[in-house]
Design an enzyme around this catalytic site. Structure first.
Site, mmCIF file in Angstrom:
data_model
loop_
_atom_site.group_PDB
_atom_site.id
_atom_site.type_symbol
_atom_site.label_atom_id
_atom_site.label_comp_id
_atom_site.label_asym_id
_atom_site.label_seq_id
_atom_site.Cartn_x
_atom_site.Cartn_y
_atom_site.Cartn_z
ATOM 1 N N ARG A 51 -6.811 10.202 -0.232
ATOM 2 C CA ARG A 51 -6.506 10.636 -1.597
ATOM 3 C C ARG A 51 -7.780 10.757 -2.428
ATOM 4 N NH1 ARG A 51 -3.508 6.523 -3.902
ATOM 5 N NH2 ARG A 51 -3.592 5.248 -2.025
ATOM 6 N N HIS A 69 0.858 -1.186 0.000
ATOM 7 C CA HIS A 69 0.000 0.000 0.000
ATOM 8 C C HIS A 69 0.892 1.232 0.000
ATOM 9 C CE1 HIS A 69 -3.071 2.896 1.096
ATOM 10 N NE2 HIS A 69 -3.994 1.947 1.052
#
Length: 485
Positions: A293, A270
Site C-alpha cells: 500500500r 493487520h
C-alpha cells in the site's frame, strides 16, 4: 551477584540483538531457542524497519526528526495507553539502531518508504524484498561464526525449551530447560525474547505448559479467548512457536513477586492477509506487506469501489475493511497494484504470484472478466483516484499522501484478495525503559530482562508499520546493555 554468562531465551531479532550487544560488552552468552532454527517471526517481516533522522533519509533528502516519530507513535498508541518513556526509548534510539545494523552487520537499508500513520518516509528496507530476513539473517550469520570461533563466549542451543526460571536470594538466577528427554539448568541473568504473548494458533493458558501446535485453531483457554474473544474467528500470521512462553515463565515466579502484565486486550489486526484461493479458510495466512500500500496499492470492494485512505493507520484500515466485509456485504476486498507500484516491490510481487496469492492481469478488462467486477466501476475508480492525487478533487476518505497514483486501465495490474488477520500483540510483560521486567508492585525483578514482542506498553492500542523490527533491535540492545551492567 556475578554470573559468568547471560542467558537469552529466544532466537528472533530481539534475542539476537541482545546477544550481540552482550558480546560487544565482553560478556558470555547462552542462547536458547525451542525451534530447530533461529529467526522466529522476525524473518517474516516484509515492510521494513523504522528510523528517524537516519543517514539513508538524509541521503535521499527526506526531512524527519525523532520528535516527529515520537508524535506519530504516541498518536497511534492513543492518549490513554501512550507511555512516554518507552516511546522515547524506541524513537530516540532508532537512528543508532539502523546504523548498528548497517555498519556492524552490513545490512542494506537504503530504500525508504512512507507507510500508514507516518508523517514522513522512515521505513527502511533493502532491495531483496525481505527486510526481516535480510536483517535477522545477517545477525544469525555473524553469531554462527562467533560460536564456531569462540565457543567459550557464546553457545547456541536449538531445540531447547525453557520450562522454568530459577529463583534464589531474591533474584532470577537462571533457567531450567529441556532438550529432548533431558532436563538441564543454566545459571545467569536472563533476557526473555520469546516473541508473541500467547496469541498464536496454539495459544495457551498462563498456567498451562505449552506444546507444539498440532491443530489449526486458537486455544479456548488462551489469552486471546480470555481478553479478545471477538478475534477468535480470524486467521493469524504467527507461527506455531508463538505460544507465549515468556509471559508464562515470568508470571510463574514463586518466591519472587510475579511479573506484571499490561495491555493484554490490545491485539493488532493487520488489514491485509492474503486469502489463498486454494484454501480460503486457512487459519494461518501470509501477510500482504504494508509496503504494497505504501507504494501506491489501492483497496477496492467487491463492486470495484475504494472505501478508505489506503495509507491510514492499520487499525483504521482494518475497521473500514471489516465494515465492508461484514454488515455492508460488499466483499471481498481486493488489493490492486499498477505496474509502477509493482516496479518498487517487484520481488515481493513475484513471490506472491509464485505462491498463487496474487494474480497478474494484462489490463482492467481482463481483471473485470475474471472477477465479475464491472469494468466501468474499475475505470471510474482509477480516474477519480487520479483526480484526488492531482488536487483536482478532494479524496472523500481524507487521503493526502499519494504515490504512483495514476492507474491506466489499459496497462497490467496485480491483484489479490485480502482480509484482516491477527498479527501482533501490543500487550505483554511490563518493563521499564532499561528493559527490566517489572513485578506487580512496579519494582524491577532482579536478574530478569525482556525485549521484543513479549514486552508490552511500547505501542499502546496500535503499532505503526515498521516499528516491530525496530522494537526488537532497540529493546534487545537495551536489555543486553542492562544485563551486562
Amino acid at each position: 551477584m556475578a554470573f559468568p554468562r547471560t542467558i537469552v531465551v529466544g532466537g528472533g531479532l530481539a534475542g539476537l540483538s541482545a546477544t550481540h550487544t552482550l558480546l560487544e560488552r565482553g560478556k558470555s552468552v547462552l542462547l536458547l531457542d525451542k525451534k530447530p532454527s533461529l529467526g522466529g517471526n522476525s524473518v517474516k517481516a516484509s515492510s521494513g524497519i523504522n528510523g528517524a533522522h537516519t543517514a539513508a533519509q538524509q541521503a535521499l533528502g527526506i526531512q524527519d526528526s525523532v520528535e516527529a516519530y515520537y508524535t506519530d507513535t504516541a498518536a497511534s498508541a492513543g492518549t490513554d495507553l501512550a507511555r512516554p518513556k518507552l516511546i522515547t526509548a524506541l524513537t530516540s534510539n532508532s537512528a543508532s539502531a539502523l546504523s548498528w545494523l548497517t555498519n556492524d552487520f552490513g545490512v542494506d537499508l537504503s530504500i525508504v518508504s512512507r507507510l500508514g500513520g507516518h508523517s514522513a518516509a522512515r521505513t527502511h528496507r533493502d532491495k531483496s524484498g525481505a527486510p526481516g530476513w535480510a536483517i535477522t539473517a545477517a545477525l544469525m550469520k555473524k553469531l554462527t561464526a562467533l560460536a564456531e570461533t569462540d565457543g567459550a563466549r557464546v553457545e547456541v542451543i536449538k531445540g531447547a525449551r525453557v520450562v522454568k526460571l530459577l529463583e534464589e536470594e531474591g533474584a532470577v538466577v537462571g533457567v531450567e530447560y529441556e532438550t529432548g528427554a533431558s532436563t538441564q539448568t543454566a545459571r545467569g541473568n536472563v533476557i526473555l525474547a520469546t516473541g508473541c504473548a500467547s496469541f498464536s494458533l496454539c495459544t495457551v493458558s498462563l498456567k498451562q505448559k505449552p506444546a507444539v501446535a498440532t491443530q489449526q485453531t486458537f486455544s479456548a483457554t488462551g489469552l486471546l479467548a480470555t481478553h479478545r474473544p471477538d478475534l477468535l474467528s480470524l486467521s493469524t500470521t504467527n507461527g506455531d512457536h508463538a505460544t507465549g512462553d515468556g509471559v508464562r515463565l515470568a508470571t510463574s515466579l514463586t518466591s519472587l513477586a510475579p511479573a506484571a502484565l499490561c495491555d493484554l486486550d490490545q491485539v493488532q489486526v493487520h488489514p491485509t492477509g492474503f486469502v489463498d484461493p486454494a484454501n480460503p479458510a486457512a487459519k494461518t495466512k501470509f501477510l500482504a506487506a504494508e509496503a504494497l500500500r505504501g507504494v501506491g496499492g489501492l483497496l477496492i470492494d467487491g463492486k470495484g469501489v475504494r472505501f478508505v485512505d489506503e495509507v491510514q493507520r492499520r487499525d483504521v484500515v482494518t475497521k473500514a475493511m471489516q465494515k465492508v466485509e461484514g454488515g455492508e456485504g460488499r466483499g471481498p476486498v481486493r488489493l490492486v497494484l499498477s505496474e509502477e507500484a509493482v516496479g518498487e516491490v517487484k520481488k515481493h510481487c513475484d513471490f506472491y504470484v509464485s505462491k498463487n496469492l496474487m494474480k497478474r492481469y494484462s489490463d482492467a478488462k481482463e481483471f473485470s472478466a475474471d472477477t465479475g467486477i464491472p469494468l466501468e466501476a474499475i475505470v471510474e475508480t482509477f480516474a477519480s483516484h487520479g483526480k484526488y492525487a492531482s488536487g483536482g478533487e478532494v479524496d472523500p476518505f481524507g487521503k493526502k499522501t499519494f504515490h504512483n497514483a495514476t492507474y491506466n486501465p489499459d496497462t497490467p495490474l496485480h491483484v489479490a484478495i485480502i482480509t484482516p488477520v491477527v498479527h501482533y500483540t501490543m500487550g505483554g510483560l511490563s518493563i521499564d525503559s532499561s528493559g527490566h521486567v517489572l513485578s506487580s508492585s512496579s519494582a524491577p525483578i532482579p536478574g530478569l530482562f525482556a525485549a521484543g514482542e513479549v514486552i508490552g506498553g511500547v505501542h499502546g492500542q496500535n503499532r505503526l508499520a515498521g516499528s516491530s523490527l525496530l522494537e526488537a533491535v532497540v529493546f534487545g540492545r537495551i536489555a543486553g546493555t542492562s544485563a551486562a551492567e
